[in-house]
Design a protein around this motif. Structure first.
Motif: not given
Length: 789
Positions: A477-480, A497-501, A534-535, A577-578
């Motif tokens: 989940x997040x961006x790839x 992910x939101x809170x993981x670079x 993690x907003x 907002x991702x």
């Protein structure tokens, strides 16, 4: 009281040691050199061996990144040898032949050929002139490259190099007609002599025969191609070697540029930095030509008969002037040839960016046949579609079927067209965007990245060339962000992910396969000591019943102070907002700091943001500071009604477009925001650049209504609340002049509830930690002193 503030320089010791334990966030801590966070891989690409992945990385926290590599057999990241990097990068930008068995590339100004299977390298040129842009042509039998402004071909079998073009910077000389030389009397006498004198006729016949013989047996010279003093670009050859296409650009005669003064210089003298043009500046003209080597002819590509080429935009109805329809100026991108050169398509854009035509080009005659027309009364754009000068995803599946992306459905999706029958097929559909698309090497699948799962995610899929159900390949989940190996069998991707670079992963390019993490240093030990939030990605309803996506940071109930801050991202067409690590990582950390202090923070994708389809993208057309600002105001209402925020204690801030929005909020929405921090802000759109602004607001002299209602400088008299403005003095994007003009306007209006902080060495994006720190200390002080009263 009005203040002009020159920030003090802040020095940070490189040797300061931080305790490895949780400690309160401070502006000084989060605004340090970003290397304190950790190091993420970037610029990922595959080697030609289909085994090796290269990427930029800086695990040792040096001054700059280095080139690293990993592989599908050995996942351990290793640093490349410095001496090898230029060759690695050269091969990465090379061109494959059709079956990807050969790669040609330019390295240190010369052309090379790499045999993929054996690794054998053949040097093609060895000259002092720089050779560039090699491609395969003549059915793959020759490598064609550019040297200076001409094309040359190297025959793989014979090793001979031949020149294909002869460009001449001048004008074509006027042709002489010997029959028409001299005045009328002289022409009469010549004709009379030929009629009456046999000896004259014999001499002429012998001379004509000799000329014909010499012409037939002389060394063939290339047809001169005259540039007429214009700029040559996009020089291409067809796959069969017959046609050469090129574009000529005529620079405008009267196109003043701008300059940005730099005050802090090594010489001690103020210097001027050449900068961009302003919107409405003449843009020049484009022409495109076809040189048919077989027929030895040159044809211009005529776009005057394109359907709708004279269509006027709808906004002209708002004005009383009556302009007669004119053939609009266009830019031709391409051609894009099918593999064997059977067909070519062009991607033609109107310079006003209201039309895109994908057309079939008959290179032998120069005629055009429309494959697809995309008309947008706002502006043509969107993922995979590109802008005026191309950049769209487009190509061929076979000799008769091309593919492209379009927002015809309201979202950017994938389409194919049979150029023989004209049949168009939509392959993907739904209320989501195809953000990237690439045809597989075997041409059985499209590999696509979409946000179908959620507008705030990027997942990677494959779908058959005839459509059907897409198969998901990435699962985290997040961006790839995916890079596919040349043979299509593996993917390397950056994941966050939101809170993981961002970290780097490897995975077989098939659904259900397992990903292997390659890098693990995106988060330093110090960074990990804080529990980064993690907003929530939420939606609220705007006044027109459209859902607005936003990141929401909520404080612990025991710390809630009743105040809130709304952050406005920049760029306009950008998504924040991702569910992945934001490019606004400093702001993300600052929002954690604010939340620790008890603030509620809302960060929304207002109208005009990326990721939500055509209507959202163009929601700001002709009125920036309209629906987009309404979304921010509706966000403030949501905070007050749903999250128990005091409506009198809401602040707003942002940079660039976010700074512009902050100004519009403080000037035109009295009482909604108690304080605002406008950073590097556009204050008058008539002073911004052409490419961005003319798409959204047209031009100042053709659509003055749009500019007047969209520019904060016209509304400065409405300033309510406390305003902080910050701007870099060497900003070559939004010029320092913008904020100076607004400051003068506020002075003349007698406003005293504002202040300006200037940063002498900063461009649009700040570089030095000291400037970042000073700016955000001022923002925090603004909110603390205004919202917590």
């Amino acid at each position: 009281m009005r203040k002009w503030v020159l920030p003090a320089i802040i020095f940070l010791s490189a040797n300061r040691i931080y305790a490895q334990q949780a400690s309160p966030l401070t502006v000084e801590k989060i605004m340090r050199d970003p290397k304190w966070i950790g190091t993420s891989p970037d610029n990922v690409f595959w080697g030609a061996d289909n085994q090796t992945v290269y990427f930029s990385w800086n695990p040792d926290k040096n001054l700059a990144d280095s080139l690293y590599y990993t592989g599908i057999k050995n996942n351990t990241p290793r640093k490349t040898a410095a001496a090898d990097r230029a060759l690695i990068n050269a091969q990465a930008t090379g061109t494959y032949n059709t079956d990807k068995t050969l790669l040609t590339y330019s390295y240190e100004g010369d052309i090379y050929l790499l045999e993929i299977k054996t690794g054998k390298i053949t040097r093609i040129t060895q000259t002092t002139a720089t050779s560039l842009n090699p491609v395969f042509s003549f059915g793959g039998k020759q490598v064609v490259f550019q040297q200076n402004r001409d094309l040359y071909a190297w025959d793989r079998a014979s090793g001979l190099i031949s020149q294909l073009t002869s460009f001449n910077n001048g004008h074509k000389p006027a042709e002489k007609d010997e029959k028409q030389t001299g005045n009328a009397e002289q022409q009469f006498l010549k004709a009379q002599q030929l009629e009456l004198m046999e000896v004259i006729r014999d001499k002429k016949a012998k001379k004509d025969a000799a000329t014909a013989f010499n012409t037939a047996h002389e060394h063939k010279t290339l047809r001169p191609l005259y540039l007429q003093g214009k700029q040559l670009s996009n020089l291409q050859i067809s796959p069969d070697g017959r046609f050469i296409t090129y574009h000529l650009f005529t620079a405008p005669a009267d196109a003043p540029g701008t300059t940005v003064p730099a005050f802090v210089t090594a010489s001690g003298y103020t210097t001027d930095i050449p900068a961009r043009e302003k919107v409405g500046t003449p843009q020049g003209s484009y022409e495109s030509y076809i040189y048919d080597r077989q027929a030895d002819t040159v044809l211009s590509i005529n776009t005057a008969t394109l359907p709708g080429i004279k269509d006027q935009p709808d906004y002209v109805k708002d004005y009383t002037r009556k302009d007669s329809p004119q053939v609009r100026s266009v830019v031709i991108n391409g051609p894009y040839w099918s593999d064997r050169g059977t067909h070519a398509i062009l991607d033609i854009r109107a310079l006003d960016n209201k039309d895109r035509w994908i057309v079939l080009l008959d290179a032998a005659t120069g005629t055009l046949k429309t494959v697809n027309r995309q008309r947008d009364e706002a502006w043509v754009a969107g993922p995979g579609i590109g802008w005026t000068e191309g950049g769209g995803n487009i190509g061929w599946i076979d000799e008769n079927t091309c593919w492209f992306q379009s927002e015809a459905s309201g979202y950017s999706h994938l389409y194919t067209s049979n150029v023989s029958t004209g049949a168009v097929t939509q392959l993907t559909s739904g209320n989501y965007e195809v953000q990237e698309a690439q045809l597989s090497p075997d041409k059985k699948y499209f590999y696509i990245s979409t946000n179908e799962v959620h507008p705030g995610e990027k997942q990677f899929y494959r779908i058959g060339i005839n459509g059907g159900k897409a198969e998901r390949i990435t699962t985290l989940p997040g961006a790839n962000e995916v890079s596919i190996s040349p043979d299509g069998k593996w993917i390397a991707f950056r994941y966050s992910y939101s809170n993981k670079p961002w970290e780097l992963y490897l995975q077989p390019n098939t659904p259900g396969s397992k990903a292997v993490q390659v890098t693990q240093l995106a988060q330093s030990d110090e960074f990990k000591t804080y529990n980064w939030r993690d907003p929530q990605v939420i939606t609220f309803m705007a006044r027109d019943q459209q859902p607005v996506y936003a990141r929401l940071y909520t404080p612990d109930p025991a710390k809630r102070n009743g105040a809130a801050v709304i952050f406005v991202h920049g760029a306009g067409y950008l998504q924040n907002a991702h569910k992945w690590w934001s490019s606004y990582f400093r702001e993300y950390m600052f929002h954690n700091l604010l939340t620790d202090k008890g603030y509620t923070v809302l960060d929304m994708d207002y109208r005009g943001s990326a990721g939500y389809g055509r209507n959202w993208r163009t929601g700001i057309y002709r009125y920036m500071g309209g629906k987009d600002l309404d979304d921010e105001v509706d966000g403030a209402k949501y905070l007050a009604e749903k999250l128990h925020v005091d409506a009198q204690r809401i602040g707003i801030y942002g940079g660039s477009y976010g700074g512009f929005m902050t100004l519009m909020a403080m000037f035109t929405k009295p009482g909604v925001f108690a304080a605002g921090a406008a950073l590097r802000s556009v204050t008058d759109w008539a002073h911004y650049n052409h490419g961005y602004t003319s798409n959204i607001l047209n031009e100042p002299f053709t659509d003055s209504i749009a500019y007047r209602r969209s520019s904060p400088i016209y509304f400065a008299d409405g300033l309510k609340g406390k305003l902080l403005m910050c701007h870099g003095m060497v900003d070559t994007n939004v010029h320092f002049q913008d904020i100076v003009r607004l400051s003068q306007r506020l002075i003349e209006l007698g406003k005293n509830n504002w202040e300006l902080a200037v940063y002498p060495v900063e461009d649009h994006g700040f570089i030095t930690p000291g400037s970042w720190t000073d700016e955000y200390k001022r923002i925090l002080l603004l909110f603390e002193s205004t919202l917590l009263k």
